[in-house]
Design a protein around this motif. Structure first.
Motif, PDB file in Angstrom:
ATOM      1  N   TYR A  69       3.355   5.054   8.197  1.00 23.32           N
ATOM      2  CA  TYR A  69       2.301   4.301   7.515  1.00 23.32           C
ATOM      3  C   TYR A  69       1.991   4.882   6.137  1.00 23.32           C
ATOM      4  O   TYR A  69       1.933   4.159   5.138  1.00 23.32           O
ATOM      5  N   LEU A  70       1.788   6.192   6.078  1.00 26.34           N
ATOM      6  CA  LEU A  70       1.377   6.831   4.826  1.00 26.34           C
ATOM      7  C   LEU A  70       2.417   6.686   3.720  1.00 26.34           C
ATOM      8  O   LEU A  70       2.071   6.259   2.604  1.00 26.34           O
ATOM      9  N   PRO A  71       3.699   7.026   3.949  1.00 19.85           N
ATOM     10  CA  PRO A  71       4.671   6.835   2.871  1.00 19.85           C
ATOM     11  C   PRO A  71       4.827   5.371   2.476  1.00 19.85           C
ATOM     12  O   PRO A  71       5.041   5.063   1.298  1.00 19.85           O
ATOM     13  N   HIS A  72       4.698   4.460   3.444  1.00 17.99           N
ATOM     14  CA  HIS A  72       4.802   3.038   3.141  1.00 17.99           C
ATOM     15  C   HIS A  72       3.675   2.606   2.198  1.00 17.99           C
ATOM     16  O   HIS A  72       3.906   1.909   1.204  1.00 17.99           O
ATOM     17  N   LEU A  73       2.468   3.042   2.502  1.00 15.86           N
ATOM     18  CA  LEU A  73       1.326   2.749   1.649  1.00 15.86           C
ATOM     19  C   LEU A  73       1.537   3.317   0.246  1.00 15.86           C
ATOM     20  O   LEU A  73       1.332   2.626  -0.765  1.00 15.86           O
ATOM     21  N   ILE A  74       1.960   4.567   0.163  1.00 16.67           N
ATOM     22  CA  ILE A  74       2.166   5.227  -1.129  1.00 16.67           C
ATOM     23  C   ILE A  74       3.257   4.531  -1.935  1.00 16.67           C
ATOM     24  O   ILE A  74       3.146   4.377  -3.162  1.00 16.67           O
ATOM     25  N   GLU A  75       4.313   4.090  -1.258  1.00 13.04           N
ATOM     26  CA  GLU A  75       5.393   3.393  -1.956  1.00 13.04           C
ATOM     27  C   GLU A  75       4.897   2.119  -2.628  1.00 13.04           C
ATOM     28  O   GLU A  75       5.425   1.708  -3.668  1.00 13.04           O
ATOM     29  N   HIS A  76       3.900   1.501  -2.056  1.00 10.53           N
ATOM     30  CA  HIS A  76       3.351   0.284  -2.658  1.00 10.53           C
ATOM     31  C   HIS A  76       2.391   0.589  -3.804  1.00 10.53           C
ATOM     32  O   HIS A  76       2.103  -0.301  -4.611  1.00 10.53           O
ATOM     33  N   LYS A  77       1.884   1.802  -3.887  1.00  8.04           N
ATOM     34  CA  LYS A  77       0.886   2.152  -4.895  1.00  8.04           C
ATOM     35  C   LYS A  77       1.452   2.918  -6.090  1.00  8.04           C
ATOM     36  O   LYS A  77       0.835   2.947  -7.158  1.00  8.04           O
ATOM     37  N   VAL A  78       2.610   3.543  -5.932  1.00  6.20           N
ATOM     38  CA  VAL A  78       3.213   4.346  -7.005  1.00  6.20           C
ATOM     39  C   VAL A  78       4.429   3.590  -7.523  1.00  6.20           C
ATOM     40  O   VAL A  78       5.404   3.384  -6.788  1.00  6.20           O
ATOM     41  N   LYS A  79       4.388   3.181  -8.784  1.00  7.41           N
ATOM     42  CA  LYS A  79       5.384   2.242  -9.316  1.00  7.41           C
ATOM     43  C   LYS A  79       6.832   2.691  -9.134  1.00  7.41           C
ATOM     44  O   LYS A  79       7.667   1.887  -8.697  1.00  7.41           O
ATOM     45  N   PRO A  80       7.214   3.936  -9.476  1.00  7.87           N
ATOM     46  CA  PRO A  80       8.624   4.322  -9.286  1.00  7.87           C
ATOM     47  C   PRO A  80       9.061   4.216  -7.818  1.00  7.87           C
ATOM     48  O   PRO A  80      10.196   3.822  -7.538  1.00  7.87           O
ATOM     49  N   LEU A  81       8.158   4.552  -6.906  1.00  5.21           N
ATOM     50  CA  LEU A  81       8.490   4.450  -5.487  1.00  5.21           C
ATOM     51  C   LEU A  81       8.528   2.982  -5.040  1.00  5.21           C
ATOM     52  O   LEU A  81       9.339   2.607  -4.181  1.00  5.21           O
ATOM     53  N   TRP A  82       7.646   2.183  -5.633  1.00  8.04           N
ATOM     54  CA  TRP A  82       7.632   0.758  -5.326  1.00  8.04           C
ATOM     55  C   TRP A  82       8.959   0.107  -5.725  1.00  8.04           C
ATOM     56  O   TRP A  82       9.512  -0.718  -4.996  1.00  8.04           O
ATOM     57  N   LYS A  83       9.523   0.520  -6.855  1.00  3.25           N
ATOM     58  CA  LYS A  83      10.786  -0.062  -7.301  1.00  3.25           C
ATOM     59  C   LYS A  83      11.925   0.308  -6.349  1.00  3.25           C
ATOM     60  O   LYS A  83      12.863  -0.458  -6.167  1.00  3.25           O
TER      61      LYS A  83
END
Length: 273
Positions: free
Chosen positions: A108-122
């Motif tokens: 859950y936590l890394p998934h949430l962070i990936e949506h909030k931090v642009k480089p990770l979101w990409k």
């Protein structure tokens, strides 16, 4: 419960492969019998890039598994982490609590962070750019994302104090759960709703794959829905209104090509449709 943990403590690689292939096969068959969205895509062609990324996920995780083992051995030997600091509790409760905590810190936590931090979101966009979500989408993750998720799980072992048996048990449950909640299957609405109070159901997770905000930034759960409900990230949307994909990479043809997907995290956003 002790027998289950003993099995997963020494689970052979072949058995882990059987779980992955068996889950895909089972939900692939069910999709053919009771699809949520039918007749819109060629399943075999669609599966090719997704199976490729499933294989890369396995290839990233297998050689690094020894770090899980060494870390788990260390926390147990040094009585370190949340589970090891608790007073004596029944084994069944110890197991459930451990799986819940791994689900939060490692998924859950890394998934949430990936949506909030642009480089990770990409990087995570490779997963979201699938225009026909089905059971093969479950492990459609860029190799970089596989490493990101691995790091969070590794950190979770230290924070939680997780024995290797729980790590491997959780990973096996996670594989089947994600194959299930991504599967293109139509369950009775009431049954799906009841499931969603405990685990991430197919209809619940499909909302997360809707191509527009705010729905894309909701329902981050992996196995358990409790985290979304407790932390205010749970949303509902009628499946008839769901459109898969992402508006920043709208080209369905490119989003089905392996090389394009490998390059996607390093490209600029496309014009929105």
């Amino acid at each position: 419960m002790e027998a289950i943990l003993n099995y997963f403590e020494n689970i052979p690689p072949l058995h882990r492969a059987i779980i992955i292939i068996g889950g895909l096969t089972l939900f692939w068959i069910i999709e053919g019998i009771a699809p949520l969205f039918g007749g819109k895509y060629k399943k075999l062609n669609h599966a090719v890039p997704n199976i490729f990324f499933t294989i890369t996920t396995v290839l990233v995780n297998l050689p690094l598994a020894f770090l899980f083992l060494k870390s788990s051995d260390w926390v147990m030997a040094n009585n370190f982490g949340i589970l090891n600091w608790l007073p004596g509790i029944p084994l069944w409760l110890y197991t459930i609590l451990g799986i819940l905590l791994i689900d939060f810190i490692g998924a859950y936590l890394p998934h949430l962070i990936e949506h909030k931090v642009k480089p990770l979101w990409k990087v995570h966009l490779v997963h979201h750019s699938d225009h026909n979500v089905d059971t093969t989408t479950a492990n459609r993750h860029h190799p970089i994302e596989s490493i990101i998720r691995y790091v969070f799980t590794l950190a979770g072992i230290f924070i939680i104090g997780t024995p290797i048996a729980l790590v491997f048990l959780y990973q096996s449950l996670s594989i089947v759960a994600t194959q299930f909640n991504h599967a293109n299957i139509k369950l009775p609405k009431k049954f799906d709703k009841i499931l969603s109070y405990v685990i991430v159901s197919p209809d619940m997770h499909k909302v997360h794959h809707h191509y527009k905000l705010p729905f894309t930034d909701s329902n981050y759960g992996n196995i358990f829905s409790i985290w979304d409900r407790l932390l205010g990230t749970y949303m509902e949307l009628d499946t008839d209104k769901i459109i898969y994909g992402v508006d920043v990479f709208p080209d369905e043809k490119e989003n089905g090509e392996i090389w394009s997907l490998l390059k996607q995290p390093f490209q600029k956003y496309k014009n929105q449709p």
